[in-house]
Enzyme design. Sequence first.
Site, mmCIF file in Angstrom:
data_model
loop_
_atom_site.group_PDB
_atom_site.id
_atom_site.type_symbol
_atom_site.label_atom_id
_atom_site.label_comp_id
_atom_site.label_asym_id
_atom_site.label_seq_id
_atom_site.Cartn_x
_atom_site.Cartn_y
_atom_site.Cartn_z
ATOM 1 N N GLN A 191 -0.196 5.714 3.229
ATOM 2 C CA GLN A 191 -0.548 3.389 3.735
ATOM 3 C C GLN A 191 0.192 3.893 4.341
ATOM 4 O OE1 GLN A 191 -0.060 5.098 0.772
ATOM 5 N NE2 GLN A 191 -1.642 4.337 -1.131
ATOM 6 N N ASP A 232 2.752 -4.785 -6.394
ATOM 7 C CA ASP A 232 0.946 -5.349 -7.577
ATOM 8 C C ASP A 232 0.907 -6.064 -8.803
ATOM 9 O OD1 ASP A 232 -0.566 -3.053 -6.204
ATOM 10 O OD2 ASP A 232 1.738 -2.494 -5.775
ATOM 11 N N LYS A 243 4.183 0.517 -4.790
ATOM 12 C CA LYS A 243 4.488 1.723 -3.949
ATOM 13 C C LYS A 243 5.416 2.546 -4.912
ATOM 14 C CE LYS A 243 0.836 2.700 -3.500
ATOM 15 N NZ LYS A 243 0.836 3.719 -4.491
#
Length: 345
Positions: A191, A232, A243
Site C-alpha cells: 500500500q 483501523d 497495518k
Amino acid sequence: MQVGSKQYRAVSWDTISDGVQWIEQRLLPFRFEQITSRSPEDVALAIETMQIRGAPSIGAAAAFGLALAWKMDRARYTDYWLPRFRSTRPTAVNLFHACDEMERCSAADPATATMIECAVNYADAEVDANRRMGQHMAGLLAVGERRILTHCNAGWLAAVDWGTATSGIYQLAQAGESPFVWVDETRPRLQGSRLTAWELHQAGIDCRIQADSAAAWMMAKGEVDAIVVGADRIASNGDVANKIGTYALSLAAKERGVPMYVVAPSSTFDFACDSGLDIPIENRNDEELLTISGVDSDGQMCDISMATGGVRCNNPAFDVTPYANLTAIVNEQGKWNREKPGNDQ
Ligand code: MRU
C-alpha cells in the site's frame, strides 16, 4: 484529491448512474480506473477483495453499498445486506460504525433519496474530519520537523479524501512548505510503494520508497523527524490497531526518541474494546505472501510467484501498538486524551 486536472474521491455516490463509484485501488499505480456499479454485492466484494481499502473508505463504501441495497433490494436489507456488509472485513471499526449509521437511518422506513443522503453525509463527515485532523497535525509538527515517515496508505485513497496521516502533509505543502516523506513499501500488499507514493507523487511532494525494514535504520541515522500513521481501530485505553509493521515502528521510535503520531477520526475509536487485546485482527491468505502482482514488460498486469511454494504462511494484516509507545493520537477535535476520552483538553 486532484489527479491530473480532475478532483476525485476514493468512493462516492454517482448521480449519473445512480450507483456507487470507486477507484479500483488494486490496479494502481499502473492503471487509474473507476468502477461504477448498481449492485450492492459488487460493493461488498470490492471491500473484501481490497479494490476499496483503508478504514474510512471501507466505512463510506459500506454506507453507499447499503443505500444501494435499500434502493435495489429493500426486503432483504436487514436480514441479508446489513450482515453481508458487516462480514466483509473484521478489523476496521469504521465499517461497523457505518453499518450502524445506515441501520439507524433505515429505521423510519425512509425514501431511497433519504438513505442516499445519509450515506453522502456519512462520507462528507469523514472528509471534513480528515481536513480538520490535517490542520491539527500541520500545527503539531514542530517547525523543521518536515522529514516524515509513514507506513501503509492512510492517504485520500484510504479515507475518501484528504487522508488521515497524509492530510497534514498535503496541508503543509499547500501552505508552501516542503515536507519530505519516507514511504514504507508495506509488504505484503505494498500500500505504501503503490498507493502512498503515487498519491504524494501526484501532489508533487518529495518522497522515497523504502523497505519496511529500513525504517528503524533511518531513525537511528537521525533522518526521521516524525512518524505519522493512520489506524483501523483504537481501544478505549488508546491501544491502536493499524497495518502490520506499525508496532515495530513504534518500538524503534521509542528507542530513538522519534515522535510518533496516530491520526484517526472518531469513527475509528471503539470504546467497546478495553484494550488492544479485544481488537479482532484479520489474517489474510497465503497468496499475498507467495505471489506478487505487477506489470510485465508489455505493460500487462500479472501475478508472479516469489516464494517457496507449498510452505504455509503467517499473514496477519494488522498489529496493535500500545498507547505508551505513541506521542499522541490526533482526531478531528485535536489531540486525544485517554484520561478524558471526550477530548476536552
Ligand atoms: O488492509 P488495508 O489496506 O485496508 O489497511 C489500511 C491501514 O492499515 C490504514 O493505515 C488504516 O486503515 C488507516 S486508513 C486512513
